[in-house]
Design a protein around this motif. Structure first.
Motif, mmCIF file in Angstrom:
data_model
loop_
_atom_site.group_PDB
_atom_site.id
_atom_site.type_symbol
_atom_site.label_atom_id
_atom_site.label_comp_id
_atom_site.label_asym_id
_atom_site.label_seq_id
_atom_site.Cartn_x
_atom_site.Cartn_y
_atom_site.Cartn_z
ATOM 1 N N ALA A 228 -60.731 17.686 110.219
ATOM 2 C CA ALA A 228 -61.039 18.699 111.490
ATOM 3 C C ALA A 228 -61.024 20.336 110.412
ATOM 4 C CB ALA A 228 -59.715 17.691 112.297
ATOM 5 N N LEU B 153 -60.230 24.528 112.396
ATOM 6 C CA LEU B 153 -60.142 24.763 113.799
ATOM 7 C C LEU B 153 -60.520 26.426 112.345
ATOM 8 C CD1 LEU B 153 -59.350 25.803 116.136
ATOM 9 C CD2 LEU B 153 -57.186 26.645 115.895
ATOM 10 N N LEU C 54 -64.120 24.678 116.978
ATOM 11 C CA LEU C 54 -62.194 23.441 116.653
ATOM 12 C C LEU C 54 -64.313 22.374 116.399
ATOM 13 C CD1 LEU C 54 -60.361 21.641 116.229
ATOM 14 C CD2 LEU C 54 -60.489 20.104 117.968
ATOM 15 N N PHE D 246 -54.785 19.132 120.241
ATOM 16 C CA PHE D 246 -55.455 18.928 118.845
ATOM 17 C C PHE D 246 -56.508 17.632 119.279
ATOM 18 C CE2 PHE D 246 -55.979 16.868 114.862
ATOM 19 C CZ PHE D 246 -57.388 17.229 114.378
#
Length: 197
Positions: free
Chosen positions: A70, A72, A81, A146
């Motif tokens: 992931a 951001l 995101l 998240f």
């Protein structure tokens, strides 16, 4: 003797590996801290760790971990995101009631908008959410949920009625099927009277 301290190579340089940020997936990301600096997380995630997803998983097949990478980041003053999932989950086929593998492997990218005016800054095909609708918990800092957002995307990827491409519907029979008794047609008596009247 030199007064300059010796520079030691870091463990990262010596091993040429990326240090893990955390061993477990974070529930939230602090937007106050990471929105402008950017945030990255990589690791393996147990499908059962997502509460809503766990309710749909097959209990007859062992679930393997999925790889999650992931990121951001901010682009054109819009927060994004993005994450990549690699792996599968096992659900129950709605036809044969046996486990069926559903591939989750894909790239996901969700724009997180401060307000409606930022909609013009994203592509028409781009998925987006308003931060005011996503960041709902009251706390001293703005926390992006998240784990919940990742789970939302996984749930959108999984079919509501999973099934194998080629399987027969499971039909279970309990007991004997009673044979139908032949009953006399009520109109047969009328037919026999037709010629007599």
């Amino acid at each position: 003797m030199s007064s300059t301290p010796a520079i030691k190579p870091s463990a990262l340089q010596a091993d040429n590996k990326k240090a893990p940020v955390s061993t477990s997936m974070p529930e939230h990301i602090s937007l106050d801290k990471w929105a402008d600096a950017g945030f990255e997380w990589s690791g393996e995630v147990e499908p059962n760790s997502f509460d809503r997803l766990a309710a749909t998983l097959s209990t007859e097949h062992e679930q393997s971990k999925t790889q999650l990478d992931a990121h951001l980041y901010r682009r054109n003053n819009v927060l994004h995101l993005a994450f990549t999932l690699t792996g599968e989950v096992w659900l129950t086929c709605q036809r044969c009631l046996q486990p069926v593998a559903i591939d989750l492997s894909d790239d996901y990218d969700v724009a997180l908008l401060e307000n409606d005016s930022q909609v013009r800054s994203v592509n028409e095909e781009q998925d987006y959410l308003l931060l005011d609708e996503v960041v709902t918990e009251q706390s001293p800092e703005r926390l992006l949920p998240f784990k919940k957002l990742v789970e939302d995307e996984i749930l959108l990827k999984t079919p509501m009625a999973p099934k194998h491409d080629d399987c027969e519907m499971s039909v279970e029979q309990f007991g004997e099927i009673p044979e139908e008794e032949e009953s006399e047609n009520p109109f047969a008596a009328l037919a026999s009277l037709k010629g007599k009247l």
